[in-house]
Design a protein around this motif. Sequence first.
Motif, PDB file in Angstrom:
ATOM      1  N   PRO A 139       0.787  -1.233   0.000  1.00 23.95           N
ATOM      2  CA  PRO A 139       0.000   0.000   0.000  1.00 23.95           C
ATOM      3  C   PRO A 139       0.815   1.277   0.000  1.00 23.95           C
ATOM      4  CG  PRO A 139      -0.071  -1.078   2.156  1.00 23.95           C
ATOM      5  CD  PRO A 139       0.574  -2.040   1.206  1.00 23.95           C
ATOM      6  N   THR A 140       1.906   1.319   0.775  1.00 30.97           N
ATOM      7  CA  THR A 140       2.681   2.552   0.883  1.00 30.97           C
ATOM      8  C   THR A 140       3.243   2.977  -0.463  1.00 30.97           C
ATOM      9  OG1 THR A 140       3.280   1.973   3.147  1.00 30.97           O
ATOM     10  CG2 THR A 140       4.608   3.659   2.059  1.00 30.97           C
ATOM     11  N   GLU A 141       3.742   2.031  -1.223  1.00 32.23           N
ATOM     12  CA  GLU A 141       4.315   2.343  -2.535  1.00 32.23           C
ATOM     13  C   GLU A 141       3.232   2.470  -3.590  1.00 32.23           C
ATOM     14  OE1 GLU A 141       7.661   0.571  -5.655  1.00 32.23           O
ATOM     15  OE2 GLU A 141       7.006  -0.626  -3.935  1.00 32.23           O
ATOM     16  N   ALA A 142       2.293   1.517  -3.623  1.00 35.63           N
ATOM     17  CA  ALA A 142       1.287   1.481  -4.680  1.00 35.63           C
ATOM     18  C   ALA A 142       0.366   2.692  -4.655  1.00 35.63           C
ATOM     19  CB  ALA A 142       0.461   0.198  -4.569  1.00 35.63           C
ATOM     20  N   ALA A 143       0.200   3.311  -3.486  1.00 31.51           N
ATOM     21  CA  ALA A 143      -0.693   4.467  -3.383  1.00 31.51           C
ATOM     22  C   ALA A 143      -0.205   5.642  -4.214  1.00 31.51           C
ATOM     23  CB  ALA A 143      -0.834   4.887  -1.920  1.00 31.51           C
ATOM     24  N   PHE A 144       1.043   5.619  -4.652  1.00 29.90           N
ATOM     25  CA  PHE A 144       1.586   6.742  -5.409  1.00 29.90           C
ATOM     26  C   PHE A 144       2.025   6.341  -6.816  1.00 29.90           C
ATOM     27  CE2 PHE A 144       2.212   7.623  -0.923  1.00 29.90           C
ATOM     28  CZ  PHE A 144       1.665   8.884  -0.821  1.00 29.90           C
ATOM     29  N   GLU A 183      -7.183   7.160   2.263  1.00 29.23           N
ATOM     30  CA  GLU A 183      -7.484   6.183   3.307  1.00 29.23           C
ATOM     31  C   GLU A 183      -6.208   5.713   3.986  1.00 29.23           C
ATOM     32  OE1 GLU A 183      -9.246   1.647   3.588  1.00 29.23           O
ATOM     33  OE2 GLU A 183     -10.206   3.065   2.228  1.00 29.23           O
ATOM     34  N   LEU A 184      -5.167   5.508   3.191  1.00 30.56           N
ATOM     35  CA  LEU A 184      -3.895   5.048   3.747  1.00 30.56           C
ATOM     36  C   LEU A 184      -3.323   6.086   4.709  1.00 30.56           C
ATOM     37  CD1 LEU A 184      -1.458   3.036   3.693  1.00 30.56           C
ATOM     38  CD2 LEU A 184      -0.540   4.426   1.824  1.00 30.56           C
ATOM     39  N   ALA A 192       3.077   3.732   7.551  1.00 34.02           N
ATOM     40  CA  ALA A 192       2.169   3.332   8.625  1.00 34.02           C
ATOM     41  C   ALA A 192       2.866   3.317   9.977  1.00 34.02           C
ATOM     42  CB  ALA A 192       1.586   1.953   8.332  1.00 34.02           C
ATOM     43  N   GLU A 193       4.187   3.542   9.970  1.00 29.89           N
ATOM     44  CA  GLU A 193       4.949   3.543  11.212  1.00 29.89           C
ATOM     45  C   GLU A 193       5.722   4.852  11.358  1.00 29.89           C
ATOM     46  OE1 GLU A 193       7.493   0.179  11.481  1.00 29.89           O
ATOM     47  OE2 GLU A 193       5.865  -1.280  11.430  1.00 29.89           O
TER      48      GLU A 193
END
Length: 276
Positions: free
Chosen positions: A29-34, A73-74, A233-234
């Motif tokens: 998610p962290t990478e794919a969101a962008f 959302e992320l 997320a951290e």
Amino acid sequence: MAFRELIDTHGPRLSPADRAIVDVLLSHPTEAAFLPADQVTERAGVHVAAATRLAKKLGCTGYPQLRELFRSELLDGTDAAGRVQRRLDRADDVLGGLVSDETAALRELPAVVPADRLDAVAGRVLAARRTLVFARGNATVLSGMLARRLRRFGLLVTELPGADRDLAEELISLGPDDLVLALAFRRPPRALPPLLRTAAETGAPVVVLTDLPATFGTGEDLDVLLAPRGSSAEFQSLTAPMAVANALVLTLARLAGDRTTPALQRLDELLDRFDS
């Protein structure tokens, strides 16, 4: 409706190609969101048009709107307290875990910030009449350090103010001979898009030091120095971006020692004068 709720609601209508794209988004998610649609679909092993079909199936106008929903959302789901707690839950040895994470992030940097990219950005800084440094929030800690180091090289530097009205006044004199150096981490500051538009209108080149992959394009007048900081997320530190900033400073010294060395020598003379 949130992204995951949309997936649950429309689950029976999702095709194998849809599910492949969703798997890519949820697995990283962290990478794919962008990432843009073509890179997401490439990882999913489906045609790029599948991203648009999925977005419309979920009620979005296109993949950019779906990606923005997923990104919001992320980011909204990772408040500061939660990010710190998730980091603490991962290891009892706080310092040891932090050193391990930061070491891993630093090891990635040479691959994502090649020497020729640093040379190109340093060349732009040296060619500029002045460098305007922009940052908000925690990034101002790093922007202040970077601005000071550039000044010590004898370069003309302006730190853009925090208030929007003051920022607008400072940009009246922005021209094609200037360079905008922006720092943006986690999410783009609200004032950054108007700043980029203003730079484009005036022909001023832009360099962005960021941990947001694929948020800013690259082109003739915009360079991106990417500094991944681990999971959004951290808890995240500025260790990796600071390493890139210091590498840029050293690259400037390497490329223009005939300018930077005399400036540093003059600084020593002035410090002695004022200290006495």
